[in-house]
Design a protein around this motif. Sequence first.
Motif, PDB file in Angstrom:
ATOM      1  N   SER A  39       0.530  -0.667  -0.294  1.00 48.15           N
ATOM      2  CA  SER A  39      -0.394   0.403  -0.080  1.00 48.15           C
ATOM      3  C   SER A  39       0.709   1.423  -0.125  1.00 48.15           C
ATOM      4  N   CYS A  40       1.699   0.688   1.278  1.00 45.40           N
ATOM      5  CA  CYS A  40       2.820   2.783   0.937  1.00 45.40           C
ATOM      6  C   CYS A  40       3.468   2.360  -0.225  1.00 45.40           C
ATOM      7  N   LYS A  41       3.216   1.205  -0.887  1.00 50.37           N
ATOM      8  CA  LYS A  41       4.173   1.533  -2.467  1.00 50.37           C
ATOM      9  C   LYS A  41       3.650   1.991  -4.076  1.00 50.37           C
ATOM     10  N   GLN A  42       2.377   1.346  -3.514  1.00 49.74           N
ATOM     11  CA  GLN A  42       1.485   2.490  -5.024  1.00 49.74           C
ATOM     12  C   GLN A  42       0.975   3.720  -4.426  1.00 49.74           C
ATOM     13  N   LYS A  43       0.995   4.032  -2.515  1.00 53.21           N
ATOM     14  CA  LYS A  43       0.790   5.884  -2.241  1.00 53.21           C
ATOM     15  C   LYS A  43       2.234   6.339  -3.219  1.00 53.21           C
ATOM     16  N   LYS A  44       3.786   5.938  -3.054  1.00 56.20           N
ATOM     17  CA  LYS A  44       4.540   6.771  -2.994  1.00 56.20           C
ATOM     18  C   LYS A  44       4.332   7.020  -5.237  1.00 56.20           C
ATOM     19  N   TRP A  45       4.142   5.494  -5.662  1.00 55.82           N
ATOM     20  CA  TRP A  45       3.524   5.829  -7.045  1.00 55.82           C
ATOM     21  C   TRP A  45       2.987   6.633  -7.770  1.00 55.82           C
ATOM     22  N   GLU A  62      -5.798   6.072  -3.558  1.00 55.28           N
ATOM     23  CA  GLU A  62      -7.232   6.644  -2.248  1.00 55.28           C
ATOM     24  C   GLU A  62      -7.356   5.430  -1.457  1.00 55.28           C
ATOM     25  N   SER A  63      -7.127   4.576  -2.222  1.00 56.54           N
ATOM     26  CA  SER A  63      -7.214   3.320  -0.914  1.00 56.54           C
ATOM     27  C   SER A  63      -6.185   2.749  -0.234  1.00 56.54           C
TER      28      SER A  63
END
Length: 73
Positions: A39-45, A62-63
């Motif tokens: 999730s944190c990697k996706q947020k950074k992307w 958002e999720s």
Amino acid sequence: MKKMFVLMFGVFLLVGCAKKEGPYGGHSGEWYKNHPTQSCKQKKWCSNHLTDRSDLTAENCESASVACLNSSD
């Protein structure tokens, strides 16, 4: 028949390449809650691709963002 198969394969290939949802895009909010590292990697992307967002990507971002923030509590 062979030409139709080749054409369909090409279309699917292009559709797959056109999706830009990030490294872990396309998952449910529940999945992001259960996978905080991803999730944190996706947020950074998502933070690096703000101008390149579709509605589906925005929902994924958002999720992932909510799950990442909640995991650091």
